[in-house]
Design a protein around this motif. Sequence first.
Motif, short mmCIF file in Angstrom:
data_model
loop_
_atom_site.label_atom_id
_atom_site.label_comp_id
_atom_site.label_asym_id
_atom_site.label_seq_id
_atom_site.Cartn_x
_atom_site.Cartn_y
_atom_site.Cartn_z
N ARG A 48 0.82 -1.22 0.00
CA ARG A 48 0.00 0.00 0.00
C ARG A 48 0.84 1.26 0.00
N TYR A 49 2.15 1.12 0.24
CA TYR A 49 3.05 2.28 0.21
C TYR A 49 3.64 2.50 -1.19
N PHE A 50 3.20 1.70 -2.16
CA PHE A 50 3.64 1.87 -3.55
C PHE A 50 5.15 1.67 -3.73
N GLN A 55 6.66 -2.56 -7.97
CA GLN A 55 6.04 -1.23 -8.08
C GLN A 55 7.10 -0.16 -8.32
N PHE A 74 -1.17 2.75 -9.81
CA PHE A 74 -2.40 2.63 -9.02
C PHE A 74 -3.25 1.46 -9.50
N TRP A 223 1.73 10.77 -2.88
CA TRP A 223 1.95 9.56 -2.09
C TRP A 223 1.25 9.65 -0.73
N SER A 232 -3.56 0.96 -4.28
CA SER A 232 -2.36 0.31 -4.82
C SER A 232 -2.72 -0.89 -5.69
#
Length: 385
Positions: A48-50, A55, A74, A223, A232
């Motif tokens: 979820r923090y990309f 990613q 995304f 972000w 994400s």
Amino acid sequence: MKNKKLGINTICTHVGETPDLQFKGAVSPMYMSSSYEFMDVDVKRYPRYFNTPNQEYLAKKIAALEHAEAAMIFGSGMAAISTVLFAFLKAGDHVVVQNDIYGGTRNLIEKHFEDYNIAFTFTKDLEISSFKACIQPNTKLIYIETPSNPLLKLVDIEAVATLAKSENIVSVIDNTFASPIVQNPVDFGIDIVLHSATKYFGGHSDICAGAVATTQEYIDTIWKTGIAFGGSLSDYTVWLLERSMKTLAIRVKAQQRNAKKLAKFLNTHSAVEKVYYPGLKSHENHELAKKQMKGYGAMLSFELKENIDAALFLKALQLIKPSMSLAGIESTMLLPSKTSHSLLTAEAREEQGIKDGLIRFSVGIESKTDLIEDIEQALKQVLHA
């Protein structure tokens, strides 16, 4: 080769590959973990923090393609759009929005912005004077989409960027219809570039994703909102997307060649009322297209004569698929009034010039002769029904 300007196919193929440090494989390994070490590491990774490996590296490919400093991936195009808008807009702010935009984006703005006390104004037309007239003291952002969905109208990207900078306003563009192969808005001064990566980035009609490319400073701002919204993308899909993007330039250029030929064919057909394609000299923005696009893209729209039922025509197609999305290697057609713009009122569609019988055509990589023959046979069926 770090200091050398790489060719577009080299960027698609090699930039943003996730290194296989253990086995030295020719393709990126897939890191599926949702839990990573947090002690004695430079980066604390979390999906979820990309910032999982897949990613992180795919973002480098997208940034390179859009001539930007940084990028983010995304879970969908709308996840990217909504995250960016809410990252830069708060209660009391105002946004100027191009009148002709994707129906999902317009629905987000019209149905939800008032809930957050965010004001918005849709432009009267696509002239730069119309954008300027909409600016208010509390305007924080200008949002455009060019070519527009579904009428392929163009906005002068450089003029909008210049206006935004003169007013200290953030400029945002949806570049989905063009793709970075055809158009690079950053080169014209735009701050933030958005994509529904479901479309040309994925290219095979089997991925749902979104992307943002901009400066590192703006990515840091996006972000902070992104980790709260949670839009994400799974690393399996990220891996598939990176694999698909290796052929992005090859696919788009082949589709674009076909689109230009199909647009010319339709433009001279007796059953066709009007064709919307920037590559036609008859298009109102043809000269602007030559200025800001590298080619004219692979999307077009057209209207059949009034006596021809567009829905029956779509049902008569045998090769071209009547299908919801766009930009896959296979050619597809749809009625925007029943799909992409169905959330808009009939009045709103009419205001944008979207007739019920308008057909949007996403041109694929098939033989142009086969596509033409399919259109011909479908028209014959409908006309003799």
